[in-house]
Design a protein around this motif. Sequence first.
Motif, PDB file in Angstrom:
ATOM      1  N   GLY A  86       6.693  -0.045   9.410  1.00 49.47           N
ATOM      2  CA  GLY A  86       6.437   1.166   9.922  1.00 49.47           C
ATOM      3  C   GLY A  86       6.596   1.136  11.425  1.00 49.47           C
ATOM      4  N   ALA A 108       1.533   3.652   2.250  1.00 49.51           N
ATOM      5  CA  ALA A 108       2.404   3.833   3.312  1.00 49.51           C
ATOM      6  C   ALA A 108       3.560   2.823   3.357  1.00 49.51           C
ATOM      7  N   PRO A 128       8.855   6.944   7.367  1.00 47.30           N
ATOM      8  CA  PRO A 128       7.755   7.800   7.759  1.00 47.30           C
ATOM      9  C   PRO A 128       6.999   7.129   9.036  1.00 47.30           C
ATOM     10  N   GLU A 129       6.267   7.689   9.935  1.00 47.28           N
ATOM     11  CA  GLU A 129       5.474   7.650  11.057  1.00 47.28           C
ATOM     12  C   GLU A 129       4.130   7.134  10.462  1.00 47.28           C
ATOM     13  N   THR A 130       4.065   6.013   9.779  1.00 46.96           N
ATOM     14  CA  THR A 130       2.903   5.586   9.226  1.00 46.96           C
ATOM     15  C   THR A 130       2.829   3.943   9.309  1.00 46.96           C
ATOM     16  N   LEU A 131       1.955   3.404   9.358  1.00 46.95           N
ATOM     17  CA  LEU A 131       1.459   1.855   9.301  1.00 46.95           C
ATOM     18  C   LEU A 131       1.140   1.439   7.944  1.00 46.95           C
ATOM     19  N   GLY A 132       2.098   0.293   7.419  1.00 48.21           N
ATOM     20  CA  GLY A 132       1.835  -0.118   6.045  1.00 48.21           C
ATOM     21  C   GLY A 132       1.870  -1.559   6.062  1.00 48.21           C
ATOM     22  N   ASP A 154       0.814  -1.159   0.017  1.00 44.56           N
ATOM     23  CA  ASP A 154      -0.010  -0.067   0.023  1.00 44.56           C
ATOM     24  C   ASP A 154       0.856   1.238  -0.059  1.00 44.56           C
ATOM     25  N   GLU A 169       4.847   2.645  13.248  1.00 42.90           N
ATOM     26  CA  GLU A 169       3.441   2.635  14.179  1.00 42.90           C
ATOM     27  C   GLU A 169       3.207   1.226  14.510  1.00 42.90           C
ATOM     28  N   SER A 204       6.239   4.153   0.954  1.00 49.62           N
ATOM     29  CA  SER A 204       6.854   5.094   1.521  1.00 49.62           C
ATOM     30  C   SER A 204       8.142   4.597   2.557  1.00 49.62           C
ATOM     31  N   PHE A 205       7.711   3.451   3.304  1.00 50.89           N
ATOM     32  CA  PHE A 205       8.833   2.845   4.163  1.00 50.89           C
ATOM     33  C   PHE A 205       9.511   2.296   3.302  1.00 50.89           C
ATOM     34  N   HIS A 254      10.128  -4.838  11.078  1.00 47.00           N
ATOM     35  CA  HIS A 254       8.716  -5.072  10.727  1.00 47.00           C
ATOM     36  C   HIS A 254       8.204  -6.373  11.054  1.00 47.00           C
TER      37      HIS A 254
END
Length: 136
Positions: free
Chosen positions: A98, A41, A56-60, A39, A100, A44-45, A130
């Motif tokens: 991520g 996010a 990034p501070e997101t969950l992917g 996805d 998160e 970006s990871f 992860h």
Amino acid sequence: MLEDATLLHFPAEGEMMTLREGGNGWTCMYPGTDPMCADAAAMSFLDAWMKKEDPPETLGFVYMLLGDEGASNTDPYATEETADNQWVVAGPHVMVVGPEAKPMLDSYPQEVPEGASQPWVMWPGTPYAHLMIPIE
């Protein structure tokens, strides 16, 4: 999901090619023998990991339904097996990535379970830690 995903191809030599622009936020990549879909996010990871930047501070979410050819469980940049890098060839799996995901990571083993058949944390102690979740 796949019908409207962006499709990327990484040839053995040369530059990445966009085969199709998608519209649903998912990207499927065919880098050699390790195809995967991620996805936005997670993309970006993965971009941060490739550039050796903070993720990034997101969950992917990533899935690799054909498994992979192998990777170090301890060194995000290892390209081959060594005596101490816990090399693992994973079958079909999904990944939660991520910073998160950190609360989840504390509940799972930091080493690959025998047979890589149970969830574990890959690249523990790094910004790229992860959750690996094997599926059948």
